[in-house]
Design a protein around this motif. Structure first.
Motif, PDB file in Angstrom:
ATOM      1  N   UNK A   8       0.857  -1.170   0.068  1.00  0.00           N
ATOM      2  CA  UNK A   8      -0.040   0.016   0.162  1.00  0.00           C
ATOM      3  C   UNK A   8       0.843   1.305   0.051  1.00  0.00           C
ATOM      4  N   UNK A   9       2.115   1.254   0.868  1.00  0.00           N
ATOM      5  CA  UNK A   9       2.799   2.588   1.029  1.00  0.00           C
ATOM      6  C   UNK A   9       3.628   2.546  -0.349  1.00  0.00           C
TER       7      UNK A   9
ATOM      8  N   UNK B 129       4.948   6.817  -1.753  1.00  0.00           N
ATOM      9  CA  UNK B 129       5.898   5.535  -2.248  1.00  0.00           C
ATOM     10  C   UNK B 129       6.119   6.078  -3.664  1.00  0.00           C
ATOM     11  N   UNK B 130       6.148   4.963  -4.576  1.00  0.00           N
ATOM     12  CA  UNK B 130       6.630   5.270  -5.656  1.00  0.00           C
ATOM     13  C   UNK B 130       5.201   5.363  -7.013  1.00  0.00           C
ATOM     14  N   UNK B 131       4.154   5.172  -6.340  1.00  0.00           N
ATOM     15  CA  UNK B 131       2.874   5.149  -7.383  1.00  0.00           C
ATOM     16  C   UNK B 131       2.587   3.877  -7.848  1.00  0.00           C
ATOM     17  N   UNK B 132       3.193   2.639  -7.783  1.00  0.00           N
ATOM     18  CA  UNK B 132       2.780   1.334  -7.881  1.00  0.00           C
ATOM     19  C   UNK B 132       3.029   0.343  -6.798  1.00  0.00           C
ATOM     20  N   UNK B 133       2.481  -0.596  -6.892  1.00  0.00           N
ATOM     21  CA  UNK B 133       2.698  -1.765  -5.698  1.00  0.00           C
ATOM     22  C   UNK B 133       3.925  -2.522  -6.186  1.00  0.00           C
ATOM     23  N   UNK B 134       4.182  -3.362  -5.141  1.00  0.00           N
ATOM     24  CA  UNK B 134       5.377  -4.070  -5.183  1.00  0.00           C
ATOM     25  C   UNK B 134       5.390  -5.256  -6.117  1.00  0.00           C
ATOM     26  N   UNK B 135       6.460  -5.620  -6.830  1.00  0.00           N
ATOM     27  CA  UNK B 135       6.245  -6.874  -7.789  1.00  0.00           C
ATOM     28  C   UNK B 135       6.063  -8.056  -7.112  1.00  0.00           C
TER      29      UNK B 135
ATOM     30  N   UNK C 104      13.691   2.971   7.768  1.00  0.00           N
ATOM     31  CA  UNK C 104      13.807   3.263   6.325  1.00  0.00           C
ATOM     32  C   UNK C 104      12.162   3.069   5.824  1.00  0.00           C
ATOM     33  N   UNK C 105      11.397   2.566   6.498  1.00  0.00           N
ATOM     34  CA  UNK C 105       9.885   2.752   6.010  1.00  0.00           C
ATOM     35  C   UNK C 105       9.174   2.914   7.524  1.00  0.00           C
ATOM     36  N   UNK C 106       8.274   3.756   7.122  1.00  0.00           N
ATOM     37  CA  UNK C 106       7.215   4.015   8.048  1.00  0.00           C
ATOM     38  C   UNK C 106       6.056   4.274   7.270  1.00  0.00           C
ATOM     39  N   UNK C 107       4.894   3.606   7.752  1.00  0.00           N
ATOM     40  CA  UNK C 107       3.868   3.978   6.799  1.00  0.00           C
ATOM     41  C   UNK C 107       2.314   3.764   7.928  1.00  0.00           C
ATOM     42  N   UNK C 108       1.351   4.040   7.726  1.00  0.00           N
ATOM     43  CA  UNK C 108       0.182   4.143   8.217  1.00  0.00           C
ATOM     44  C   UNK C 108      -0.995   3.872   7.201  1.00  0.00           C
ATOM     45  N   UNK C 109      -1.935   2.641   7.348  1.00  0.00           N
ATOM     46  CA  UNK C 109      -2.846   2.427   6.358  1.00  0.00           C
ATOM     47  C   UNK C 109      -3.772   3.752   6.092  1.00  0.00           C
ATOM     48  N   UNK C 110      -3.850   4.264   4.719  1.00  0.00           N
ATOM     49  CA  UNK C 110      -4.673   5.406   4.340  1.00  0.00           C
ATOM     50  C   UNK C 110      -5.759   5.660   5.375  1.00  0.00           C
ATOM     51  N   UNK C 111      -6.644   4.568   5.774  1.00  0.00           N
ATOM     52  CA  UNK C 111      -7.794   4.807   6.303  1.00  0.00           C
ATOM     53  C   UNK C 111      -7.718   5.071   7.876  1.00  0.00           C
TER      54      UNK C 111
END
Length: 163
Positions: free
Chosen positions: A26-27, A33-39, A89-96
């Motif tokens: 999601x991040x 992020x980079x605008x598209x999901x993980x491969x 390196x990464x910190x993210x919170x679910x958009x909702x």
């Protein structure tokens, strides 16, 4: 609002790995992020790779059984202080779940963990345009990095190799 529980990621717990991958995907997909999901190969290999790194530290924030926040961090060394540091390196919170104190709770938890490991500082990077994150980091006591004000603030660079 129900309370948040923060747990260290345990890669022997399948839900932890699945929640890490889902939040990281999601991040990566979002504007910070980079605008598209993980491969698919990243989704398959990121958990085992992180689990194999002795300097990896990771945490998930849950409300009930729902994963709402993630921190991926790595121990490093402050060569000017000869002490450990912890780099987020990464910190993210679910958009909702944003703007509900989850990011703040994660940062406080990370700071407590870093202190318990004897770290002298916590580092992270943030995009200039991510004003919500910049504000949260400033509120949490982070500041732009510089050694000598005449030399300016540190800049983050990257160079892909071996791809």
């Amino acid at each position: 609002m129900q309370s948040i529980t923060i747990v260290s990621i345990d890669f022997n717990h399948a839900k932890h790995e699945a929640d890490l991958v889902e939040l990281l995907d999601r991040y990566a997909s979002g504007p910070s992020g980079r605008g598209y999901g993980l491969e698919p190969h990243v989704k398959q290999h990121i958990g085992p790779l992180l689990a194999s790194q002795s300097h990896y530290r990771g945490w998930l924030a849950y409300r009930n059984e729902e994963a709402l926040g993630l921190v991926n961090a790595f121990l490093g060394v402050s060569s000017f202080r000869a002490k450990l540091l912890l780099n987020i390196h990464d910190i993210c919170v679910h958009p909702q779940a944003q703007h509900q104190g989850i990011g703040t709770a994660l940062l406080e938890h990370v700071e407590t963990a870093a202190i318990s490991e004897g770290c002298c500082k916590i580092t992270l990077e943030v995009l200039q345009g991510n004003q919500a994150a910049v504000g949260a980091y400033l509120k949490a006591g982070f500041k732009p990095y510089q050694l000598d004000p005449q030399m300016g603030q540190a800049m983050f660079f990257e160079k892909y190799i071996g791809i």
